[in-house]
Enzyme design. Sequence first.
Site, PDB file in Angstrom:
ATOM      1  N   HIS A 116      20.037  14.210 -35.092  1.00 21.74           N
ATOM      2  CA  HIS A 116      20.503  13.976 -36.469  1.00 21.74           C
ATOM      3  C   HIS A 116      20.812  12.489 -36.715  1.00 21.74           C
ATOM      4  O   HIS A 116      21.644  12.161 -37.563  1.00 21.74           O
ATOM      5  CB  HIS A 116      21.749  14.803 -36.795  1.00 21.74           C
ATOM      6  CG  HIS A 116      21.689  16.219 -36.322  1.00 21.74           C
ATOM      7  ND1 HIS A 116      21.169  17.248 -37.077  1.00 21.74           N
ATOM      8  CD2 HIS A 116      22.052  16.785 -35.138  1.00 21.74           C
ATOM      9  CE1 HIS A 116      21.228  18.380 -36.398  1.00 21.74           C
ATOM     10  NE2 HIS A 116      21.747  18.135 -35.211  1.00 21.74           N
ATOM     11  N   SER A 168       9.019 -12.687 -45.329  1.00 20.81           N
ATOM     12  CA  SER A 168       9.173 -12.417 -46.754  1.00 20.81           C
ATOM     13  C   SER A 168       8.728 -13.645 -47.533  1.00 20.81           C
ATOM     14  O   SER A 168       8.942 -14.774 -47.096  1.00 20.81           O
ATOM     15  CB  SER A 168      10.638 -12.108 -47.064  1.00 20.81           C
ATOM     16  OG  SER A 168      10.914 -12.346 -48.436  1.00 20.81           O
ATOM     17  N   GLU A 191       6.133   0.195 -40.394  1.00 19.76           N
ATOM     18  CA  GLU A 191       6.252   0.878 -41.684  1.00 19.76           C
ATOM     19  C   GLU A 191       4.916   1.471 -42.125  1.00 19.76           C
ATOM     20  O   GLU A 191       4.850   2.577 -42.660  1.00 19.76           O
ATOM     21  CB  GLU A 191       6.769  -0.095 -42.742  1.00 19.76           C
ATOM     22  CG  GLU A 191       8.215  -0.483 -42.523  1.00 19.76           C
ATOM     23  CD  GLU A 191       8.651  -1.557 -43.506  1.00 19.76           C
ATOM     24  OE1 GLU A 191       8.767  -1.249 -44.704  1.00 19.76           O
ATOM     25  OE2 GLU A 191       8.859  -2.700 -43.080  1.00 19.76           O
ATOM     26  N   LYS A 216      13.929 -13.340 -43.400  1.00 18.12           N
ATOM     27  CA  LYS A 216      13.416 -12.003 -43.089  1.00 18.12           C
ATOM     28  C   LYS A 216      12.351 -11.990 -42.004  1.00 18.12           C
ATOM     29  O   LYS A 216      11.504 -12.867 -41.909  1.00 18.12           O
ATOM     30  CB  LYS A 216      12.791 -11.355 -44.344  1.00 18.12           C
ATOM     31  CG  LYS A 216      13.765 -11.002 -45.420  1.00 18.12           C
ATOM     32  CD  LYS A 216      14.831  -9.983 -45.003  1.00 18.12           C
ATOM     33  CE  LYS A 216      14.243  -8.625 -44.690  1.00 18.12           C
ATOM     34  NZ  LYS A 216      13.693  -7.988 -45.889  1.00 18.12           N
TER      35      LYS A 216
END
Length: 468
Positions: free
Chosen positions: A165, A286, A299, A292
């Site tokens: 979880h 970024s 992803e 970043k």
Amino acid sequence: MADRAPRTLWHGRMASGPDESLLAFTESFSFDIRLWRDDIDGSRAHVEGLGQAGILAGADVGAILAALDRVADEFASGSFVPVPTDEDVHTAIERRVTELAGSAGARMHTGRSRNDQCVTALRLWVRRELREVAESVIGLCDTLGRLADEAGTDDDGAVVPGYTHVQRAQPVLLAHHFLAHGWALARDADRMAEALARADVSPLGAGALAGSTLPLDPVANAARLGFAAAFDNSLDAVSDRDFVAEALFCLVLAGTHLSRIGEEFVLWTSSEFGFAVLDDRYATGSSMLPQKKNADIAELARGKVGRLIGNLVSVLTVLKGLPLAYNRDLQEDKEPLFDSVDTVKRAVRAIDGMVSTATFSRDAMARAAVGGAIAAVDVAEWLVARGTPFRDAHAVVGRLVRESAGDDERLAALVAAELGEDAASLLDGRQGLLRRTSHGASGPSAVRAQRVRYAERLASLRRRFGDR
Ligand code: ARG
């Protein structure tokens, strides 16, 4: 116009040539050009079979084979020029062979239909490509094995929290975690081997749907193409796309496993976790935020599963309710298949590079994996070993955790006061980890045994793919 324009394969039946809208809507050359090598292999086998059966004269066989070689060169060098009526790669090749070999070329299609021809080429393509995917998946399994070795399987091996979880549950060896992903991918390679075995059947000789009056020998043609067997039923041979659906399922499940690795890397590389840092070659930045460093590979490994699922659903939807035998709907088998193969090939390569170059922070993992309540079940099992029923032990430790209100030191003090120092010493988590020795468990000795089995599994997968 119709006289001079390139002719369709069925021009004899029609008073006029096809409308441009028909060509634009029904063509598949733009994507099945990827099958050119396989179509030429299939055509060679067919023509040799026609020669063997005495249906084609030796000179014609020679002329067609020479023309096929020439067409292969044209495709390989990028100089092949299609014409508008080349509705698919099969038509294009036959048209060009006929231009090159004249009347001999016009005999090439004897006893064959594009219905058995196109699916023969597609099976040859799957046989080659799915095998390549499987080999790269096994390569990723190797990488995960190497990461497990680097993480260590001795008593001082790196430790990471195991989660359920997404809550810290129990500490496990980092090696155990890497191998968990490895086993899933090993099953993918295994599944691909099984799908390949079922795909390894030649449909050549089924004709349009019913076989032929000519003395063809589909079994000999299957052997010529290196297929394990020939079809048993001509209707089934031209309408069966199970091998496409199975390949797509293998690919989407492998993609799903990659997406789970990807999701963990998204979490692990976040500042919140801080468990891993990506190599700059495998991270993106970024355009606006200078600080970043993003895990785009991870992803997209997640994101691209959407299209992989779509591709499987798309083919199953085409197949559902199709009457026997060939229907043009079946042409829709190719683009989803090509896309899934391309996507998974690229994903495996990128994920392999990403995980094998990442740096793992043993300290951050260890800080998260030891201390506090993460070893609560070890204390409960300590009580069980002293005769307390597990349910009662669970309640005692659960109450102490609740009373500690998230304060590790307070928990240690409470456990020491109520159960003694021996029990409290278990709370560092290491002791319990070392004692998880049962088959397949997460402690060092069990993981070392698992690592041996894992190496054996990969070796046996390699042998499975080694013999063609
Ligand atoms: N391009 C077609 C396909 O991929 C080839 C077969 C066409 N056959 C036919 N009878 N129209 O399915």
